[in-house]
Design an enzyme around this catalytic site. Structure first.
Site, PDB file in Angstrom:
ATOM      1  CG  ASP A 248     -15.473  13.455  -1.412  1.00 44.90           C
ATOM      2  OD1 ASP A 248     -14.371  12.599  -1.517  1.00 44.90           O
ATOM      3  OD2 ASP A 248     -15.806  14.430  -1.681  1.00 44.90           O
ATOM      4  CG  HIS A 340     -15.708  16.028  -9.908  1.00 42.66           C
ATOM      5  ND1 HIS A 340     -14.492  17.179  -9.695  1.00 42.66           N
ATOM      6  CD2 HIS A 340     -15.340  15.083  -9.003  1.00 42.66           C
ATOM      7  CE1 HIS A 340     -13.660  16.677  -8.786  1.00 42.66           C
ATOM      8  NE2 HIS A 340     -13.935  15.409  -8.282  1.00 42.66           N
TER       9      HIS A 340
END
Length: 424
Positions: A248, A340
């Site tokens: 992330d 995403h």
């Protein structure tokens, strides 16, 4: 987790005269200049319980600090708290972070805000250096700061107490997003204290000392606490993983890059915010039970990256640019239109943000405290979030439950007061 302050008693320490008594106690407060000699920063050093520890330097170095001498080894390191920008924004990420928001008491005016910033300045200098702030009843808990940083932001309400005409246009709640399920317990506040450290002990102690000194000015609004991998568990520079297992924060501007400053730091034309930045903090709950029911290929298609190393599905390693035009033998996009990674991508180089996320798990829910810094949230963050809100496969497994915007104050030098550019 957020219903009550995590800071203990509001009682003043019994030894010595407290700063709150000096700065807010009517006639006693009026005499602080005589008591301290110069007022705030210079005077409090002489009254500190641990005069042997110097305040962190301006040169950006990390060094050991402690009461009466160096404390070598893990946890003894201190980050400098002085500079053009506040520590804790671009300084190395630590294992623990705590965001604490406050609401000003109704009677606090511009002069009250000025006194509040003087107190915060002294607390930050003492806590970050390992010397402990004035009248700290447990200075030993501050002696090993473990790269502690204290970063201060202000909301629209605090700026309005000083001068409403000085409030930046972007310092307001974000526009509504269709997928949001916001909880007022995690909304905007007047004052934000962000504490970060590798050890939860000095972090908790710092939070308690600061809360003690703020109670005369503000009431606790919420606390949100997060974590990353423990320091030393991975090589320096490794991108963190969130609780979904994803790498992330791969595509993220770096402070060494030439275009970082125009993206993040507010320039000389920003008035009192020159050298500061805008923070967007989003609390994102993860539906991990249902996420775990999806097979690995399905999770990777949802994101557009592999789970093992974060490489794009179009090939390469974590930092290889994604080929959004790549197709499968059937002519379908390798990175689906609602993946995403595709929805977060922008062709506008100015539409980028500097991310500093941490995970959270309070025992009842888990997710991500997504924090990002930029010059203007409406110009940078909002367009990205609008695309994600409109069509992102990940929305099936995440819910935004908290949203706040704060103006993170410019830095300050030794002998100066944090927030002086706003209060004068």
């Amino acid at each position: 987790m957020t219903d009550t302050p995590e800071t203990g008693s509001d009682q003043e320490p019994r030894r010595g005269m407290s700063r709150r008594a000096l700065l807010t106690g009517g006639a006693a407060g009026a005499g602080i200049g005589a008591i301290l000699g110069l007022g705030s920063a210079a005077g409090f050093t002489a009254l500190r319980p641990n005069p042997g520890s110097a305040v962190p330097s301006d040169d950006g170095s990390i060094r050991s600090a402690g009461a009466g001498g160096d404390l070598p080894g893990f946890g003894g390191e201190a980050l400098p708290c002085h500079g053009a920008h506040q520590a804790g924004i671009t300084t190395p990420s630590t294992a623990h972070a705590r965001y604490v928001a406050y609401r000003l008491r109704p009677e606090v005016d511009a002069d009250g805000v000025r006194r509040l910033f003087r107190i915060l300045t002294e607390d930050i200098e003492g806590l970050a250096s390992g010397a402990a702030p004035l009248a700290d009843p447990e200075p030993e808990l501050a002696a090993r700061p473990s790269r502690l940083s204290v970063t201060v932001g202000v909301g629209a309400g605090l700026v309005d107490r000083v001068d409403p005409s000085r409030r930046p246009e972007w310092l307001k709640p974000l526009p509504a997003f269709a997928e949001d399920r916001l909880d007022d317990r995690y909304g905007d506040g007047d004052l934000l204290i962000l504490l970060q450290a590798d050890d939860p002990l000095p972090l908790a102690h710092a939070a308690r000392m600061i809360h003690r000194d703020l109670t005369g000015f503000a009431e606790h609004h919420w606390t949100q606490q997060g974590f990353r991998q423990a320091r030393g568990s991975e090589a320096d520079g490794t991108t963190m993983r969130n609780l979904m297992g994803q790498v992330d924060g791969t595509v993220n501007p770096h402070p060494d890059e030439e275009d970082f400053d125009p993206l993040v730091w507010i320039g000389a034309d920003g008035g009192w915010m020159s050298g500061g930045t805008a923070l967007v903090l989003r609390r994102i709950r993860m539906e991990l039970d249902t996420w775990d029911q999806i097979d690995r290929p399905g999770r990777e298609i949802t994101i557009g990256r592999t789970l093992d190393d974060g490489a794009p599905l179009t090939g390469g390693d974590e930092h290889t640019p994604i080929d959004f035009e790549a197709t499968t033998p059937l002519g379908l996009k390798v990175i689906p239109m609602a993946a995403h990674a595709r929805r977060a991508h922008s062709t506008d180089p100015d539409e980028r943000i500097f991310r500093r996320a941490v995970n959270y798990d309070d025992g009842t829910e888990a997710g991500l405290l997504f924090a990002c810094y930029q010059r203007d949230p409406y110009r940078q963050f909002v367009p990205i979030q609008q695309r994600l809100d409109e069509m992102d496969m990940l929305n099936e497994w995440v819910t935004h439950t908290g949203s706040a915007v704060f103006a993170m104050l410019p830095g300050f030098a030794a002998g100066e007061t944090l927030g002086a550019s706003l209060t004068g």
